[in-house]
Structures are given as structure tokens and as C-alpha cells.
Design an enzyme around this catalytic site. Sequence first.
Site, PDB file in Angstrom:
ATOM      1  N   ASP A  12       0.863  -1.183   0.000  1.00  0.00           N
ATOM      2  CA  ASP A  12       0.000   0.000   0.000  1.00  0.00           C
ATOM      3  C   ASP A  12       0.900   1.234   0.000  1.00  0.00           C
ATOM      4  OD1 ASP A  12      -1.791   2.029   0.429  1.00  0.00           O
ATOM      5  OD2 ASP A  12      -2.839   1.052   2.077  1.00  0.00           O
ATOM      6  N   ASP A 107      -2.764   2.433  -6.079  1.00  0.00           N
ATOM      7  CA  ASP A 107      -1.676   2.455  -5.104  1.00  0.00           C
ATOM      8  C   ASP A 107      -1.603   1.194  -4.249  1.00  0.00           C
ATOM      9  OD1 ASP A 107      -4.011   2.916  -3.725  1.00  0.00           O
ATOM     10  OD2 ASP A 107      -3.212   4.533  -2.482  1.00  0.00           O
ATOM     11  N   GLU A 108      -2.206   0.110  -4.703  1.00  0.00           N
ATOM     12  CA  GLU A 108      -2.177  -1.134  -3.933  1.00  0.00           C
ATOM     13  C   GLU A 108      -2.018  -2.334  -4.866  1.00  0.00           C
ATOM     14  OE1 GLU A 108      -5.598  -1.490  -1.438  1.00  0.00           O
ATOM     15  OE2 GLU A 108      -5.360   0.488  -0.536  1.00  0.00           O
TER      16      GLU A 108
END
Length: 434
Positions: A12, A107-108
Site C-alpha cells: 500500500d 496504489d495497492e
Amino acid sequence: MVTASLRWLYLDLNSYFAHVEQQLDPSLRGQPVVVAPVDSDSTSAIAASYEAKKFGIRTGTKIHEARALCRDIRVVPARHGEYVRFHHAIIAEVERHVPVTAVCSIDEVACRLLDNENAPAAVTALAARIKAGIRAHVGECLTVSIGVAPNRLLAKMAADMQKPDGLTILPPETLAARLATLKLSDIPGVGRNMERRLAAAGIVTMERLLALTPREARLAWGSVWGERMHWLLQGADVAEVPTQQRSIGHSHVLGPDKRSPDRARLVARRLAAKAATRLRRAERTAGWIGLAVKAEARFGEKPAKWSSGLRLPQVMDTVTLLERLDTLWHRMRGEFGPQRYLQVSIVLGELGDAGAVQHDLFQGASAPGLFDGPSTPSAADAARRLALSVAMDKVNARFGRDAVTLGHDAAGASRSQGPRIAFTRIPELAEFHE
């Protein structure tokens, strides 16, 4: 009893948009930064750096409130193309160390671990290599929190436990004790409504939730999802439920010079044209088009909103979609009254496979009561409209977006910086040229 082992590593990226901006502009490093859709105090932050978060500024904070909370706040307009470019660079770097199993959002990412790389010492070393690789090859400002656990859900929860730049490992033997310290809202997907539902069933702590039987969890959730959640929280590596894209859409926060009805309409048409291009590239058709409009807020009042939609005869051409959008726009103007608009959104729904479309048996008939808006085009007319749309795609792909438009010019419609990123969908790079 569930037999579990460390199977998933979840990454993350911390305050991703804000950290990309700090990477691109060294003057922003160490400064409180918020990223906004446009340069206007009436919009909200879509990201905040950790320096800004110390002042209580979060995603969703109004820009004028952020300025009040921190007089030195730096507000930067979003550059979505850069966020996608960095995203691909980060994926490539992670792939140098471990295969990426799933891109979960901008973003993960999630990576499934093999038997020879899932011991605590091995995953600790792997996490260190990934973090160092991102700093060295992508950007020193980009930090990542990593979680390792028996399944994807628990690994994601573990990544949230230590931010920024953390590493949390949840081995099976300590799983129950670690989870018991969390709140129910720490479970992804458990929002206020679900918390209220669980509270009505007498479940207000994680410890109580973990003590439920599979049947009790199913009843508490009101669906089979509760039973699935039970096994996930116990550490079972339950297969992910595949999802299919249900809609394609775009939304745009309007700058002050684009908020008049005429200028806002041009922006809406441009968004519809962009959505139509995506529709064709995905070889899908749409059976529904929706328009949503948010008005400027009047002093002391919440901004008024309007939304509605029309059914379509499973189309993918720009001409038909713009016709239906005009019908919706005229309806909105009649029902919403004189307003200046803050935001416009277009959604294409009821998606179908382009290869499965059957043409209307009553070619050219208006089919009263079946579809909304103008009459359904004949098969021949539909083919011409689609051919025109495909030709426009090719011209725009070669000469740049807005080289050819239908009923709007690039200046009036506001040539945007490209598509906006929903955290659950990463735009294709081609979209930044449409």
C-alpha cells in the site's frame, strides 16, 4: 480449525498522489501538501501528504478548510497522467522481486507467496528489497507499507497497521490476538451502515465478531458474504470472487470559468465522447446512459444535485450517445432550474458484449415505450454511426485528442489533463490522449 500459513504480501503506497508530487517537485518535500482536482478553494483534497495530515487535513477536506487549518499548505492540481506513469514504474519494480498477482488499485498490489518465500525471515528480507528498489529506481519520496498474512484481506489489513513505510506480518499463531485489538471499521468494506447492522445483532467488537460461528456470521451480515468473511478472518485463503465491469464513466470538477450551463454542457459532451471511446476499445455496448450534475453551493447550504438516466438499444457509437445526453441535459435544465454547476458526471451502464448485439427487427421504428429519447436508428444507420465513431478514434489517436469532435470544441469543453483516477480503476495510458 483453519490451517493457515503466510500466503499473501500486500503493498500500500503511502499518500500516493501527494508523494508523487513531492517526488516531481523538490520544493514540496517536507511541506504540507494537498492535491486538488482543480485550482479552486471550493473543491476537496483528493490526497494529503503526511505533513498535511498532522494538521488534521485528510482526503475529502475542503480546500478552503485546509487553508484555515494550515496557513502554509501547498495546494497542487492533480496530474493523473503522472500518477499512472509512476504506477507502472512501481509495478515493474515490484515484479523484479516477486510476481504481482493482482493490481488492486492505483496504489495497492497483492502478491501470492510460494512455499520457499513465505517464512517470516524470508518475507522480511523480501519487503526490505522491494522498499529499497522503489526508493532507488522509482523515487525516494515514495514509501510503501507492506502487510503479510494468510490471505489477501488480512494482508491488506496488516498493511494498514503501520503507516507510513511499515511492515506488519500476521503469522497464524498470533492472528486472533492481533485482530482482537482492531475496530470493526478496520475491516475493508465495513462502513457505518454495516457497523450499525452488526451493532443491531449485538456485535460491536472484533473479539465478538471473531467468536461467531459461520452460520451466525451469515445471519449478522444478511448474506453469504458474512460466512465468507468469517473464514477470511480465521485465516482461510478463500478464492477471490471475480467481478465484471458494470459501467464506464467520467466525472469532472468544473473550474470557475466552466460553470455556466453552456460551458458545462460542452464538458459533459466531451466526457460522453471519452466514455464512448473507452466503450469501443473494450468491445462493449451500453444499454443505459446517466447524467449527474452538482450545483455550486449557496452560502450556508449543501450543494444541490440532480441525476437521471435513459435506456439505450445497446449501442457503442458516439453519435447516439451524444443524442441521448442532449435529451438528459434538456430534462435537467427544465427540472433543476437556473444554476451554476460545480461538477458533471457521465455513466454508461448495462454493458454488453459488442459481439452479442442483435439489431432491432423493426429497423428504424421508434419502438415506443421500449427505449427513451430519439427513435432507435436502423441497422444501416447504426453501422454508419459506428463507422464514423471508429474513424474519429483513429484520427484522434494519430493527431491527438480533440483533433476531431462532435458538437464541442476543445477550448469550450476545457481540454483536460486526461482521465481522473478512481482508486479502484487505473486508466489505460491511451486514455490520456483522448
